[in-house]
Write a protein that holds these residues in place. Structure first.
Motif, short mmCIF file in Angstrom:
data_model
loop_
_atom_site.label_atom_id
_atom_site.label_comp_id
_atom_site.label_asym_id
_atom_site.label_seq_id
_atom_site.Cartn_x
_atom_site.Cartn_y
_atom_site.Cartn_z
N GLN A 9 0.43 -1.22 0.02
CA GLN A 9 -0.29 0.15 -0.02
C GLN A 9 0.35 1.13 0.06
O GLN A 9 0.76 2.30 -0.58
N GLU A 10 2.11 1.58 1.13
CA GLU A 10 2.57 2.38 0.77
C GLU A 10 3.49 3.09 -0.79
O GLU A 10 3.59 3.76 -0.80
N LEU A 11 3.71 1.99 -1.36
CA LEU A 11 4.30 2.03 -2.27
C LEU A 11 3.27 2.37 -3.58
O LEU A 11 3.79 3.45 -4.17
N ARG A 12 2.05 1.44 -3.11
CA ARG A 12 0.74 2.36 -4.39
C ARG A 12 0.59 4.59 -3.92
O ARG A 12 0.41 4.41 -5.10
N GLY A 69 -5.14 7.56 12.46
CA GLY A 69 -4.80 6.83 12.71
C GLY A 69 -3.13 6.59 13.35
O GLY A 69 -2.76 5.24 14.27
N GLU A 70 -2.03 7.06 12.72
CA GLU A 70 -1.24 7.31 13.35
C GLU A 70 -0.66 8.33 14.57
O GLU A 70 -0.95 9.80 13.61
N SER A 71 0.24 8.71 14.87
CA SER A 71 1.22 8.53 15.94
C SER A 71 1.82 9.76 15.12
O SER A 71 2.65 9.38 14.31
N ASP A 72 1.85 10.83 16.18
CA ASP A 72 2.94 11.86 15.78
C ASP A 72 4.40 11.15 15.43
O ASP A 72 4.92 11.87 14.66
N ARG A 73 4.73 10.27 16.62
CA ARG A 73 6.31 9.37 16.68
C ARG A 73 6.35 8.45 15.47
O ARG A 73 6.95 9.21 14.35
N ILE A 76 6.28 11.06 11.84
CA ILE A 76 7.63 11.55 11.90
C ILE A 76 8.56 10.65 11.33
O ILE A 76 10.12 10.73 10.36
N ALA A 77 8.52 9.20 12.51
CA ALA A 77 10.12 8.51 11.53
C ALA A 77 9.96 7.66 10.37
O ALA A 77 10.32 7.84 9.91
N ARG A 78 8.46 8.64 9.96
CA ARG A 78 8.50 7.53 8.89
C ARG A 78 8.48 8.14 7.42
O ARG A 78 9.59 8.30 6.40
N GLU A 85 15.28 8.74 2.73
CA GLU A 85 15.61 7.76 1.23
C GLU A 85 15.38 8.64 -0.24
O GLU A 85 16.42 8.63 -1.28
N LEU A 86 14.71 10.06 0.41
CA LEU A 86 15.21 10.83 -0.75
C LEU A 86 17.04 11.64 -1.15
O LEU A 86 16.86 11.95 -2.29
#
Length: 110
Positions: A9-12, A69-73, A76-78, A85-86
């Protein structure tokens, strides 16, 4: 009969985001889908389907819909991973452009 290849899903999400970004720069119908598909190793028709059917993107919708549903932490990590990567990609592109610039230089090596 083998099962169809599943793309994460992240790739999409990222692929659709990249296509929309390029189409914003170049305009629609200028090869953004083909370019992104080639870069990511995704079948162009699969990517075209994702773009056409509105795969989720961080550039559309409200802020609440992009933070599912993703926490701030975690967010930020993502984002830090994506940033790293960039940066790596940019370094590779810089090295490649320097290599090709040397190859195109008509002067003989000294």
């Amino acid at each position: 009969m083998g099962s169809a290849k599943k793309y994460p899903q992240e790739l999409r999400r990222r692929a659709v985001e990249m296509v929309r970004e390029l189409e914003g720069q170049w305009g629609p119908g200028r090869g953004a889908i083909a370019r992104v598909a080639d870069q990511l190793g995704v079948h162009p028709e699969a990517l075209r389907y994702w773009v056409r059917n509105g795969e989720p993107s961080t550039h559309t919708g409200s802020a609440d819909s992009t933070n599912t549903g993703e926490s701030d932490r975690d967010r930020i990590a993502r984002l830090e991973r994506e940033n790293a990567e960039l940066r790596r990609s940019n370094e590779i592109l810089k090295a490649a452009s320097a290599f090709f610039a040397r190859e195109m230089d008509p002067r003989p090596p000294s």
